[in-house]
Design an enzyme around this catalytic site. Sequence first.
Site, PDB file in Angstrom:
ATOM      1  CG  HIS A 210      -1.926   1.088   1.229  1.00 46.49           C
ATOM      2  ND1 HIS A 210      -1.590   2.383   1.559  1.00 46.49           N
ATOM      3  CD2 HIS A 210      -3.245   1.102   0.914  1.00 46.49           C
ATOM      4  CE1 HIS A 210      -2.684   3.143   1.457  1.00 46.49           C
ATOM      5  NE2 HIS A 210      -3.692   2.390   1.070  1.00 46.49           N
TER       6      HIS A 210
ATOM      7  CD  GLU B 197      -1.287   5.978  -0.387  1.00 44.04           C
ATOM      8  OE1 GLU B 197      -0.778   6.448   0.652  1.00 44.04           O
ATOM      9  OE2 GLU B 197      -2.508   5.952  -0.602  1.00 44.04           O
TER      10      GLU B 197
HETATM   11 CO    CO Z   1      -5.709   2.864   0.883  1.00 44.00          CO
END
Ligand code: CO
Length: 306
Positions: free
Chosen positions: A183, A213
């Site tokens: 993530h 990210e």
């Molecule tokens: Co998320």
Amino acid sequence: MPNASAKHLYASLLCAALLLMPRYPAHAAAKAKEAPKPQGAIVLSVFGSSDPAVQTSLTAFRTKVQAAFPQHIVELAYTATRARDAMRAKGQEAPSVAQALANLPEKKMHTAVVQSLHIMPGYEYHDTLQVAEALTGLPKGLTNVCVGAPLLSNAQSLDEVAKALLAGLPERENDEAVLFVGHGTDHIGGLAYPALQYALHQHDSRAFVITLESTKFVGGAVPGLDAGLKALRASKATKVTLVPLMTVAGVHVKDDIAGTEEESIRSQLQKEGYTVTLIHKGLLDMPAVQDIFISRIGQAVKKCEH
Ligand code: CO
């Protein structure tokens, strides 16, 4: 004679009610014989999702933990407010960690292990720690709460997890790389991702880690897809096994990793000419990862006994 018949009816109802009343003392004694009083509680702290497939994975893991710790009660609790809201909207029970812990004294439990099922020690894990601390030592409350560390969390865990992840993959061909997609976060705990990449490379030079990210770490300390593609090109691989580095296969796996849209990781790899084998699972579906979490719970249970 309406009165007399009403009286008769009441008498009959009373007799029936008495006959139907369960015999509590005998019943309780029989029950106590089957199931000894639980020694404590295990609360599994997970991000959460209302996706039915995620619930299936979590329930299966809960059952496995219950079998490994038959003397404990085992419960799921969710750290993401949005996930809890979505679950409740579907009529599912969705306690926060605070709610799960606060309810334990009412069930006569005064010690608890909270096992973080997160990937790395980021915001969700640190929130879990704070909640556990805040709910310890309240009047008539929990006397002891021990928190089990997330997957990538200590000196041993990187190599342990790297080996478990590689062992859990299907056979790959020589020109087939593996790309793990996490993530990502702007929490300093996110450095666990490149650390895992390093650990994987000690065993397999064609295993790569990226995050969705990655840009939250300025300067490329945590690689994203661009860096991943560069590494794949350098490895001379032509095929890629794509593996979510996430506890469960929720919306990010469905859309951002495996989606058919142009921007998904799978689509972009295919656009670059790679043959992609997708593992549409969360890490919690891998027995080797389940075993790591179960051994973490065992350590936390021991710690809590002292
Ligand atoms: Co998320």
